[in-house]
Design an enzyme around this catalytic site. Structure first.
Site, short mmCIF file in Angstrom:
data_model
loop_
_atom_site.label_atom_id
_atom_site.label_comp_id
_atom_site.label_asym_id
_atom_site.label_seq_id
_atom_site.Cartn_x
_atom_site.Cartn_y
_atom_site.Cartn_z
N GLY A 43 50.11 36.03 45.76
CA GLY A 43 50.05 36.47 44.35
C GLY A 43 48.63 36.59 43.80
O GLY A 43 48.45 37.10 42.70
N GLY A 274 32.64 37.40 32.62
CA GLY A 274 33.02 38.51 33.48
C GLY A 274 33.38 38.03 34.88
O GLY A 274 33.32 36.83 35.18
N HIS A 451 64.62 52.00 14.10
CA HIS A 451 64.20 51.28 12.90
C HIS A 451 65.01 49.99 12.79
O HIS A 451 66.22 50.02 13.02
CB HIS A 451 64.44 52.14 11.66
CG HIS A 451 64.16 51.41 10.38
ND1 HIS A 451 62.87 51.19 9.95
CD2 HIS A 451 64.99 50.84 9.48
CE1 HIS A 451 62.92 50.51 8.80
NE2 HIS A 451 64.19 50.29 8.50
P1 FAD Z 1 43.20 39.20 43.29
O1 FAD Z 1 44.37 38.98 42.44
O2 FAD Z 1 41.93 38.52 42.95
O3 FAD Z 1 43.65 38.78 44.76
C1 FAD Z 1 42.80 38.79 45.85
C2 FAD Z 1 43.29 37.78 46.86
O4 FAD Z 1 42.53 37.96 48.04
C3 FAD Z 1 43.07 36.34 46.45
O5 FAD Z 1 44.29 35.64 46.49
C4 FAD Z 1 42.10 35.79 47.46
O6 FAD Z 1 42.38 34.44 47.84
C5 FAD Z 1 42.30 36.71 48.64
N1 FAD Z 1 41.13 36.85 49.50
C6 FAD Z 1 39.86 37.16 49.13
N2 FAD Z 1 39.07 37.26 50.21
C7 FAD Z 1 39.86 37.01 51.27
C8 FAD Z 1 39.62 36.98 52.67
N3 FAD Z 1 38.41 37.25 53.18
N4 FAD Z 1 40.65 36.66 53.49
C9 FAD Z 1 41.89 36.39 53.00
N5 FAD Z 1 42.18 36.44 51.69
C10 FAD Z 1 41.16 36.74 50.85
N6 FAD Z 1 44.98 41.28 34.39
C11 FAD Z 1 45.97 41.89 33.71
O7 FAD Z 1 46.26 43.06 33.96
N7 FAD Z 1 46.67 41.22 32.72
C12 FAD Z 1 46.41 39.95 32.40
O8 FAD Z 1 47.06 39.38 31.52
C13 FAD Z 1 45.36 39.28 33.09
N8 FAD Z 1 45.07 38.01 32.79
C14 FAD Z 1 44.07 37.37 33.49
C15 FAD Z 1 43.76 36.07 33.13
C16 FAD Z 1 42.77 35.38 33.81
C17 FAD Z 1 42.44 33.97 33.42
C18 FAD Z 1 42.08 36.03 34.88
C19 FAD Z 1 41.03 35.30 35.66
C20 FAD Z 1 42.37 37.34 35.22
C21 FAD Z 1 43.36 38.03 34.52
N9 FAD Z 1 43.69 39.35 34.81
C22 FAD Z 1 44.66 39.98 34.10
C23 FAD Z 1 43.00 40.09 35.88
C24 FAD Z 1 43.87 40.14 37.15
O9 FAD Z 1 44.16 38.83 37.54
C25 FAD Z 1 43.15 40.89 38.25
O10 FAD Z 1 42.77 42.16 37.79
C26 FAD Z 1 44.06 41.06 39.47
O11 FAD Z 1 44.49 39.82 39.95
C27 FAD Z 1 43.33 41.82 40.57
O12 FAD Z 1 44.17 41.95 41.66
P2 FAD Z 1 43.60 42.10 43.14
O13 FAD Z 1 44.80 42.23 44.00
O14 FAD Z 1 42.58 43.15 43.19
O15 FAD Z 1 42.83 40.74 43.45
P1 NAI Z 2 34.82 40.38 29.88
O1 NAI Z 2 33.98 41.38 30.54
O2 NAI Z 2 36.09 40.78 29.22
O3 NAI Z 2 33.99 39.61 28.75
C1 NAI Z 2 32.79 38.97 29.04
C2 NAI Z 2 32.00 38.87 27.74
O4 NAI Z 2 30.91 38.02 27.95
C3 NAI Z 2 31.44 40.20 27.27
O5 NAI Z 2 31.79 40.39 25.93
C4 NAI Z 2 29.95 40.04 27.47
O6 NAI Z 2 29.18 40.75 26.54
C5 NAI Z 2 29.78 38.56 27.31
N1 NAI Z 2 28.61 37.98 27.97
C6 NAI Z 2 28.09 38.29 29.18
N2 NAI Z 2 27.04 37.50 29.44
C7 NAI Z 2 26.89 36.67 28.38
C8 NAI Z 2 25.99 35.63 28.06
N3 NAI Z 2 25.03 35.25 28.91
N4 NAI Z 2 26.13 34.99 26.89
C9 NAI Z 2 27.11 35.35 26.01
N5 NAI Z 2 27.99 36.34 26.26
C10 NAI Z 2 27.89 36.98 27.44
O7 NAI Z 2 35.06 39.26 31.01
P2 NAI Z 2 36.05 38.03 31.06
O8 NAI Z 2 36.57 37.71 29.71
O9 NAI Z 2 35.36 36.98 31.82
O10 NAI Z 2 37.23 38.60 31.92
C11 NAI Z 2 37.00 39.07 33.25
C12 NAI Z 2 37.96 40.15 33.62
O11 NAI Z 2 39.27 39.63 33.76
C13 NAI Z 2 38.00 41.24 32.59
O12 NAI Z 2 37.32 42.34 33.13
C14 NAI Z 2 39.43 41.57 32.38
O13 NAI Z 2 39.70 42.87 32.81
C15 NAI Z 2 40.20 40.58 33.26
N6 NAI Z 2 41.16 39.90 32.39
C16 NAI Z 2 42.16 40.63 31.83
C17 NAI Z 2 43.05 40.06 30.97
C18 NAI Z 2 44.09 40.90 30.33
O14 NAI Z 2 44.31 42.00 30.78
N7 NAI Z 2 44.75 40.43 29.29
C19 NAI Z 2 42.99 38.64 30.62
C20 NAI Z 2 41.88 37.97 31.24
C21 NAI Z 2 41.03 38.59 32.11
#
Ligand code: FAD
Ligand code: NAI
Length: 472
Positions: A43, A274, A451
């Site tokens: 996952g 980020g 609605h």
């Molecule tokens: P990942 O989900 O990062 O999966 C990659 C997998 O590859 C990992 O399990 C890792 O262990 C494995 N891996 C890496 N290198 C290797 C290797 N060499 N060998 C074997 N396995 C390996 N996105 C949304 O759309 N909606 C959200 O609400 C949302 N909420 C988020 C909240 C948080 C706190 C965070 C951190 C992210 C959130 N995101 C959200 C972003 C979302 O999680 C990612 O965009 C998404 O998981 C990317 O999918 P992926 O398959 O590219 O990589």
């Molecule tokens: P982000 O890119 O959304 O936000 C990072 C923020 O940190 C930016 O506003 C940037 O200007 C600021 N920043 C950067 N350097 C800084 C510094 N030195 N001091 C102060 N501010 C600074 O990244 P975030 O929130 O870490 O999320 C990472 C990724 O995970 C996002 O790209 C997002 O796509 C994904 N994600 C998606 C979610 C969703 O779809 N609901 C939920 C959580 C994560």
């Protein structure tokens, strides 16, 4: 189907929403498929430490907040909530366990072999996974991303003083004061969780607005809404260092443009500036594959990398780091490998911030639309409708937000839709679908909406493009 030269037709590296979906679709298409994943559970980031656990905490804390902040009392339900944080964490862990277990079930059902361990390329068709060597005709890199570190600031999720998003999901007690570094999606979602549960939250953002990438009006409104909810916003401010003394963090901040420094004391600091692509240790040098300046693997529209037989999808390639983008790329990539035509329309990928209210958008921001029109304001039309005038939102005591529809002035084609509403994340799906079908604002305006629903605000904003909304 399997080419006898190789163990598998397809080996996917990484079982996040990109990788596990690619593996399942490849198997559905009759390809012999394996997926390498080094985590204990499938996952990826999304199910284990991202989308799912964060939404579990957001959903639960929303109930606590509604009871504590008077929203429930407004509706005649008077309760004084007591926080059982351990139970809140337990329901989060349970959601994660069930969903990651579900992927394992789907792998078995679809006959995808899970190779447990870290994968490293030996050559373009040979990968070691732990002790095992696996060969495949096609290798899909879906290794995702991890937290971008802030130089000089050391995250220690165990100590729970300086944490990243993974640590912020696991806090054992509500911090008295939490400093969030970065006013992006993670900072606002997880900052909201702990604010609702009682923390004083200070968001330090380098830019002059929150939520980079979203529409300008939405970003301005976000600042108003989060301030009203009690978050302290320090915009145009940078963190220059964090020291931990006697279990407390001393956060040094100064204006982004330089100036007088000050220190904010906090019980917990969340670093959320980020994420960056995972390519370390993958052995890309062994196959001669280079990353771009941002550390991403570049692909063509079919998700082929520069190396024959090697494909890449999800957070590790350019584009928004979103689970649904990764999933769609996983499906398209597998279909392309199978000789079909897999396409992802990268212009129409919705984004949602799951705070209260939710912030959502799809397509161009007004700023981007204007830029595309060469700065000629007459070439775009914008319709806006406030949620305050939407009967359902009003009845539900959800006055904040609006919907904005941006259309091309000549063709009336919808270029972008932005929404701030309690259920904006659900509402935005209809906008994405309409845009995918090439809808005009008139098409949306003349589509019958049930609605009373929040979605009527999208219809009204579309009517507002012609200057004729009914309810304002
Ligand atoms: P990942 O989900 O990062 O999966 C990659 C997998 O590859 C990992 O399990 C890792 O262990 C494995 N891996 C890496 N290198 C290797 C290797 N060499 N060998 C074997 N396995 C390996 N996105 C949304 O759309 N909606 C959200 O609400 C949302 N909420 C988020 C909240 C948080 C706190 C965070 C951190 C992210 C959130 N995101 C959200 C972003 C979302 O999680 C990612 O965009 C998404 O998981 C990317 O999918 P992926 O398959 O590219 O990589
Ligand atoms: P982000 O890119 O959304 O936000 C990072 C923020 O940190 C930016 O506003 C940037 O200007 C600021 N920043 C950067 N350097 C800084 C510094 N030195 N001091 C102060 N501010 C600074 O990244 P975030 O929130 O870490 O999320 C990472 C990724 O995970 C996002 O790209 C997002 O796509 C994904 N994600 C998606 C979610 C969703 O779809 N609901 C939920 C959580 C994560």
């Amino acid at each position: 189907m399997v080419d006898q030269t190789y163990d598998y037709d397809v080996l996917v590296i990484g079982a996040g929403p990109g990788g596990y979906v690619a593996a399942i679709r490849a198997a559905q298409l009759g390809l012999k498929t394996a997926c390498a994943e080094s985590r204990e559970t499938l996952g990826g980031t999304c199910l284990n430490v991202g989308c799912i656990p964060s939404k579990a905490m957001l959903h639960a804390s929303e109930f606590f907040d509604a009871a504590a902040n008077g929203t429930m009392a407004q509706m005649g339900v008077e309760v004084t909530p007591t926080l059982n944080l351990e139970a809140m964490h337990a329901q989060r862990r349970d959601a994660v366990k069930q969903l990651t277990g579900g992927i394992e079930f789907l792998f078995k059902k679809n006959k995808v072999d899970w190779k447990k361990g870290r994968a490293t390329f030996v050559d373009a068709h040979t990968v070691t996974v732990g002790e095992e060597t696996v060969t495949a005709k096609n290798v899909v890199i879906a290794t995702g991303s991890s937290v971008t570190p802030l130089p000089g600031i050391e995250v220690d999720n165990e100590a729970q003083v300086i944490v990243d998003s993974t640590g912020a999901l696991e806090l054992e007690k509500v911090p008295g004061r939490m400093v969030v570094i970065g006013g992006g999606v993670i900072g606002l979602e997880l900052g909201s969780v702990w604010r609702r549960l009682g923390a004083e939250v200070v968001v330090v953002e380098y830019l002059d607005q929150l939520l980079p990438g979203m529409d300008g009006d939405v970003r301005k409104e976000a600042a108003k809404i989060f301030k009203k909810q009690g978050m302290a916003l320090r915009l145009s401010t940078k963190v220059t260092g964090v020291e931990v003394r006697d279990g407390k963090a001393q956060v040094s901040v100064e204006p982004a443009v330089g100036g007088e420094a000050e220190t904010i004391e906090a019980d917990c600091v969340l670093v959320s500036i980020g994420r960056r692509p995972n390519t370390e240790g993958l052995g890309l040098d062994k196959i001669g594959l280079e990353v771009n300046k941002r550390g991403q693997i570049e692909t063509d529209h079919e998700f082929r990398t520069a190396v024959d037989g090697v494909w890449a999808i999800g957070d590790v390639i350019p584009g928004p780091m979103l689970a649904h983008k990764a999933e769609d790329e996983g499906i398209a990539c597998a279909e392309n490998i199978a000789g079909q035509t897999g396409i992802v329309n990268h212009a129409i990928i919705p984004g949602v911030v799951y705070t209260w209210p939710e912030f959502a958008g799809v397509g161009l921001t007004q700023e981007e639309a204007l830029e595309q029109a060469g700065g000629d304001k007459a070439k775009i039309k914008v319709g806006k409708f406030p949620m305050l005038a939407n009967s359902r939102a009003k009845t539900n005591h959800e006055p904040d937000g609006f919907v904005k529809v941006i259309a091309d002035a000549d063709s009336d084609r919808v270029l972008g839709v932005w929404a701030i509403a309690s259920v904006a994340g659900t509402m935005i799906a209809q906008a994405a679908q309409a845009m995918e079908f090439g809808a005009t604002s008139e098409d949306i305006a003349y589509t019958c909406h049930a609605h009373p629903t929040h979605s009527e605000a999208i219809k009204e904003a579309a009517m507002a493009v012609q200057g004729k909304p009914i309810h304002v």
